[in-house]
Design a protein around this motif. Structure first.
Motif, short mmCIF file in Angstrom:
data_model
loop_
_atom_site.label_atom_id
_atom_site.label_comp_id
_atom_site.label_asym_id
_atom_site.label_seq_id
_atom_site.Cartn_x
_atom_site.Cartn_y
_atom_site.Cartn_z
N GLY A 76 -11.13 0.39 -6.15
CA GLY A 76 -9.65 0.03 -6.21
C GLY A 76 -8.91 0.97 -6.98
N LEU A 77 -9.59 1.64 -8.11
CA LEU A 77 -8.82 2.67 -8.73
C LEU A 77 -8.47 3.99 -7.97
N VAL A 78 -9.62 4.27 -7.15
CA VAL A 78 -9.50 5.41 -6.40
C VAL A 78 -8.16 5.21 -5.33
N MET A 79 -8.40 3.96 -4.70
CA MET A 79 -7.31 3.83 -3.73
C MET A 79 -6.00 3.83 -4.31
N HIS A 80 -6.01 3.25 -5.38
CA HIS A 80 -4.29 3.19 -6.06
C HIS A 80 -4.05 4.68 -6.29
N GLY A 81 -4.86 5.52 -6.90
CA GLY A 81 -4.65 6.91 -7.25
C GLY A 81 -4.17 7.62 -6.09
N PHE A 82 -4.96 7.55 -4.78
CA PHE A 82 -4.42 8.20 -3.75
C PHE A 82 -3.34 7.50 -3.00
N SER A 83 -3.17 6.37 -3.27
CA SER A 83 -1.86 5.64 -2.75
C SER A 83 -0.72 6.17 -3.30
#
Length: 140
Positions: A76-83
């Protein structure tokens, strides 16, 4: 039960710094945008230049979230960073097209997302329970 807190990894430190700088740049860009909206057109160039800096810092934060997210097993952290990075690119495009109302609304949301990413980076690194110090079941 012994819980060992891991030391912050280099990728976590880079992610924390990149997302922190990104959040600060987003807040500065929001302030400049509000000033332009309130009638200070001379600050438009600064607002645009800050947009370039914001895209670079969010790219660094996204890439470092990928590295840290893999090590910490936080998808989820990775997805938030890329979003946040994706929103920054869309925000920049809308600004270049001079679509003012969507640019303002999305700008506020991007600022909130960048600050939220920074607060996520402040969380402690994962903890582990070592097998040697884990409690053993008692036989009665």
């Amino acid at each position: 039960m012994a819980v060992v807190t891991l030391e912050p990894l280099l990728s976590h430190k880079v992610f924390r710094w990149a997302s922190g700088v990104s959040a600060l740049v987003a807040l500065a860009m929001l302030g400049l945008g509000v000033a332009v909206w309130l009638g200070q057109p001379t600050l438009l160039g600064s607002h645009q230049a800050t947009g370039y800096v914001f895209m670079v810092t969010t790219l660094i934060a996204a890439l470092s979230s990928l590295s840290y997210g893999r090590q910490a097993r936080k998808k989820g952290l990775v997805m938030h960073g890329f979003s946040v990075f994706g929103l920054a690119v869309v925000q920049f495009a809308i600004g270049e097209l001079h679509w003012r109302p969507p640019h303002i609304i999305l700008g506020i949301l991007v600022c909130i997302a960048a600050v939220a990413l920074f607060t996520l980076s402040l969380r402690r690194p994962p903890s582990v329970v070592t097998a040697a110090t884990a409690p053993r079941p008692h036989a009665d």
